[in-house]
Motif scaffolding. Structure first.
Motif, PDB file in Angstrom:
ATOM      1  N   GLN A  54       0.893  -1.115  -0.172  1.00 21.07           N
ATOM      2  CA  GLN A  54      -0.143   0.024  -0.010  1.00 21.07           C
ATOM      3  C   GLN A  54       0.813   1.204   0.017  1.00 21.07           C
ATOM      4  O   GLN A  54       0.422   2.355   0.184  1.00 21.07           O
ATOM      5  CB  GLN A  54      -0.991   0.017   1.249  1.00 21.07           C
ATOM      6  N   HIS A  55       2.159   1.043  -0.092  1.00 20.44           N
ATOM      7  CA  HIS A  55       3.097   2.353  -0.522  1.00 20.44           C
ATOM      8  C   HIS A  55       3.287   3.058   1.010  1.00 20.44           C
ATOM      9  O   HIS A  55       3.572   4.151   0.888  1.00 20.44           O
ATOM     10  CB  HIS A  55       2.653   3.170  -1.588  1.00 20.44           C
ATOM     11  N   LEU A  56       3.238   2.590   1.897  1.00 21.33           N
ATOM     12  CA  LEU A  56       3.448   3.137   3.169  1.00 21.33           C
ATOM     13  C   LEU A  56       4.863   3.166   3.523  1.00 21.33           C
ATOM     14  O   LEU A  56       5.620   1.800   3.161  1.00 21.33           O
ATOM     15  CB  LEU A  56       2.813   2.322   4.605  1.00 21.33           C
ATOM     16  N   PRO A  57       5.284   3.855   4.362  1.00 21.98           N
ATOM     17  CA  PRO A  57       6.766   3.855   4.595  1.00 21.98           C
ATOM     18  C   PRO A  57       7.315   2.636   5.472  1.00 21.98           C
ATOM     19  O   PRO A  57       6.451   2.153   6.224  1.00 21.98           O
ATOM     20  CB  PRO A  57       6.984   5.141   5.521  1.00 21.98           C
ATOM     21  N   PHE A  58       8.431   2.196   5.159  1.00 24.32           N
ATOM     22  CA  PHE A  58       8.771   1.126   6.027  1.00 24.32           C
ATOM     23  C   PHE A  58       8.699   1.102   7.562  1.00 24.32           C
ATOM     24  O   PHE A  58       8.359   0.283   8.074  1.00 24.32           O
ATOM     25  CB  PHE A  58      10.363   0.809   5.702  1.00 24.32           C
ATOM     26  N   GLY A  59       8.979   2.107   8.026  1.00 17.55           N
ATOM     27  CA  GLY A  59       8.958   2.528   9.613  1.00 17.55           C
ATOM     28  C   GLY A  59       7.639   2.326   9.981  1.00 17.55           C
ATOM     29  O   GLY A  59       7.134   1.817  11.089  1.00 17.55           O
ATOM     30  N   ILE A  60       6.393   2.920   9.147  1.00 19.65           N
ATOM     31  CA  ILE A  60       4.945   2.676   9.477  1.00 19.65           C
ATOM     32  C   ILE A  60       4.763   1.327   9.432  1.00 19.65           C
ATOM     33  O   ILE A  60       3.863   0.865  10.219  1.00 19.65           O
ATOM     34  CB  ILE A  60       4.290   3.611   8.509  1.00 19.65           C
ATOM     35  N   ALA A  61       5.075   0.575   8.362  1.00 15.78           N
ATOM     36  CA  ALA A  61       4.931  -0.803   8.034  1.00 15.78           C
ATOM     37  C   ALA A  61       5.378  -1.685   9.328  1.00 15.78           C
ATOM     38  O   ALA A  61       4.553  -2.782   9.845  1.00 15.78           O
ATOM     39  CB  ALA A  61       5.502  -1.530   6.767  1.00 15.78           C
ATOM     40  N   MET A  62       6.490  -1.435   9.755  1.00 18.59           N
ATOM     41  CA  MET A  62       6.982  -2.137  10.928  1.00 18.59           C
ATOM     42  C   MET A  62       6.340  -1.756  12.159  1.00 18.59           C
ATOM     43  O   MET A  62       6.157  -2.812  12.857  1.00 18.59           O
ATOM     44  CB  MET A  62       8.589  -1.740  11.123  1.00 18.59           C
ATOM     45  N   ILE A  63       6.031  -0.493  12.367  1.00 19.71           N
ATOM     46  CA  ILE A  63       5.264  -0.377  13.577  1.00 19.71           C
ATOM     47  C   ILE A  63       3.812  -0.940  13.332  1.00 19.71           C
ATOM     48  O   ILE A  63       3.144  -1.530  14.343  1.00 19.71           O
ATOM     49  CB  ILE A  63       4.951   1.116  13.666  1.00 19.71           C
ATOM     50  N   ALA A  64       3.230  -0.908  12.322  1.00 20.06           N
ATOM     51  CA  ALA A  64       1.771  -1.573  12.052  1.00 20.06           C
ATOM     52  C   ALA A  64       1.913  -3.168  12.401  1.00 20.06           C
ATOM     53  O   ALA A  64       1.206  -3.722  13.094  1.00 20.06           O
ATOM     54  CB  ALA A  64       1.271  -1.430  10.723  1.00 20.06           C
ATOM     55  N   SER A  65       2.916  -3.864  11.900  1.00 19.74           N
ATOM     56  CA  SER A  65       3.183  -5.080  11.973  1.00 19.74           C
ATOM     57  C   SER A  65       3.532  -5.583  13.685  1.00 19.74           C
ATOM     58  O   SER A  65       2.599  -6.437  14.393  1.00 19.74           O
ATOM     59  CB  SER A  65       4.254  -5.525  11.455  1.00 19.74           C
ATOM     60  N   GLU A 122      11.167  -4.265  -1.879  1.00 19.30           N
ATOM     61  CA  GLU A 122      12.601  -3.888  -1.283  1.00 19.30           C
ATOM     62  C   GLU A 122      12.512  -2.583  -0.594  1.00 19.30           C
ATOM     63  O   GLU A 122      11.977  -1.728  -1.239  1.00 19.30           O
ATOM     64  CB  GLU A 122      13.539  -3.975  -2.518  1.00 19.30           C
ATOM     65  N   VAL A 123      13.133  -2.564   0.594  1.00 18.75           N
ATOM     66  CA  VAL A 123      13.373  -1.180   1.343  1.00 18.75           C
ATOM     67  C   VAL A 123      14.535  -0.806   1.645  1.00 18.75           C
ATOM     68  O   VAL A 123      14.911   0.195   1.698  1.00 18.75           O
ATOM     69  CB  VAL A 123      12.311  -1.647   2.814  1.00 18.75           C
ATOM     70  N   PHE A 124      15.649  -1.781   1.487  1.00 17.23           N
ATOM     71  CA  PHE A 124      16.920  -1.441   1.618  1.00 17.23           C
ATOM     72  C   PHE A 124      17.892  -1.608   0.663  1.00 17.23           C
ATOM     73  O   PHE A 124      17.767  -2.762  -0.231  1.00 17.23           O
ATOM     74  CB  PHE A 124      17.414  -2.091   2.718  1.00 17.23           C
ATOM     75  N   ASN A 125      18.944  -0.990   0.297  1.00 14.67           N
ATOM     76  CA  ASN A 125      19.817  -1.317  -0.794  1.00 14.67           C
ATOM     77  C   ASN A 125      20.632  -2.607  -0.339  1.00 14.67           C
ATOM     78  O   ASN A 125      21.030  -2.667   0.517  1.00 14.67           O
ATOM     79  CB  ASN A 125      20.848  -0.260  -0.816  1.00 14.67           C
TER      80      ASN A 125
END
Length: 291
Positions: A54-65, A122-125
């Motif tokens: 859903q194109h949420l930032p990774f930090g938000i996705a991690m907090i949601a999980s 993919e969220v990180f290089n």
């Protein structure tokens, strides 16, 4: 080749270690084999994957999980297990209850997200550092460092905080702990909450590493988590970490040098070997019953 497989094993073992810590924490406090723990791990991976889709930032996705899994962990105790404690249910009833919760959560995931695997954005290089005999990616370094940080944090919470002291008291003697004014229900709920958040982080790490969230992750990781906890010494947090790393490294070495198709059986071969040599686990301690 050997160093490469060990590095891969440390990466995979990091996820096993985190899930095993939460599993051992609940067992140490309640002496309960929480078979729903692996489903919480899978739930965390799916929540993060959907959030990233859903194109949420990774930090938000991690907090949601983490929040979703933490709330589910609280629900497991408050809704399902606490009423059973109030009625003085047998320990076998708790085990059956967690099997039912695991089945419910697995089917809920299929209902909400479907049975197909979800791609993990993919969220990180994924850059790599190349050495003469092995290659290590930035993602692998990040997973290992995050695991070490969480393990250190967990150790500090258990050994240096009031809630940690309460957990150790309940694990040692719940009756005496209650007489000393410790709220058993609050301590047990915290163990479920904290263990579930660690499972969520492990699910996110597995999703990033394999680039997908799969419905079979829960069952496979759940079995290896139990094996890791028993190998290290069930109920002993350092033992859970050691067991997770041993299972991960042995599994990757077997896949690299023997046969990758049978790597999932390695954890149980190692488990049988450890139990034959040291039934209480590598770091386990014999329980002395005083009369």
């Amino acid at each position: 080749m050997l160093l490469q497989q060990i590095i891969n094993g440390l990466t995979v073992g990091s996820t096993y270690a985190l899930v095993a810590i939460g599993f051992s924490m609940v067992f140490g406090v309640l002496e309960l084999t929480n078979l729903a723990h692996s489903s919480v791990f899978m739930f965390g991976a799916y929540v993060a994957a959907v959030s990233l889709i859903q194109h949420l930032p990774f930090g938000i996705a991690m907090i949601a999980s983490i929040v979703a899994c933490g709330l589910f962990g609280i629900g497991i105790d408050r809704i399902a297990l606490m009423p059973m404690r109030k009625r003085g249910a047998e320990k076998s009833s708790y085990l059956t209850c967690t099997i039912g919760i695991s089945t419910f959560l697995q089917n809920l995931i299929v209902l909400l997200f479907g049975s197909q695997s979800l791609p993990f954005k993919e969220v990180f290089n994924r850059g790599m550092i190349r050495f003469p005999n092995f290659i290590i990616s930035y993602l692998q370094i990040g997973i290992f460092l995050l695991t070490l940080l969480l393990m250190i944090g967990t150790t500090l919470i258990v050994n240096r905080t009031k809630i940690g002291a309460s957990m150790r008291a309940v694990a040692q003697n719940p009756v005496a702990a209650k007489l000393m004014g410790i709220n058993l229900d609050r301590v047990i709920t915290f163990a479920f909450l904290f263990g579930s958040t660690l499972a969520a982080v492990a699910g996110i790490m597995v999703g990033m590493y394999y680039r997908s969230a799969e419905t079979y992750f829960g069952a496979i990781v759940g079995m290896k988590t139990i094996a890791s906890a028993v190998i290290g010494g069930i109920g002993v947090l350092p033992g859970a970490v050691l067991g997770g790393f041993l299972v991960g490294i042995t599994e990757c070495l077997f896949a690299g040098y023997v046969n990758a198709n049978f790597k999932d059986a390695v954890a149980f071969i190692l488990l049988i070997a450890i139990l034959l040599i040291r039934p209480i686990g590598l770091l386990g301690r014999k329980k002395v019953n005083k009369i």
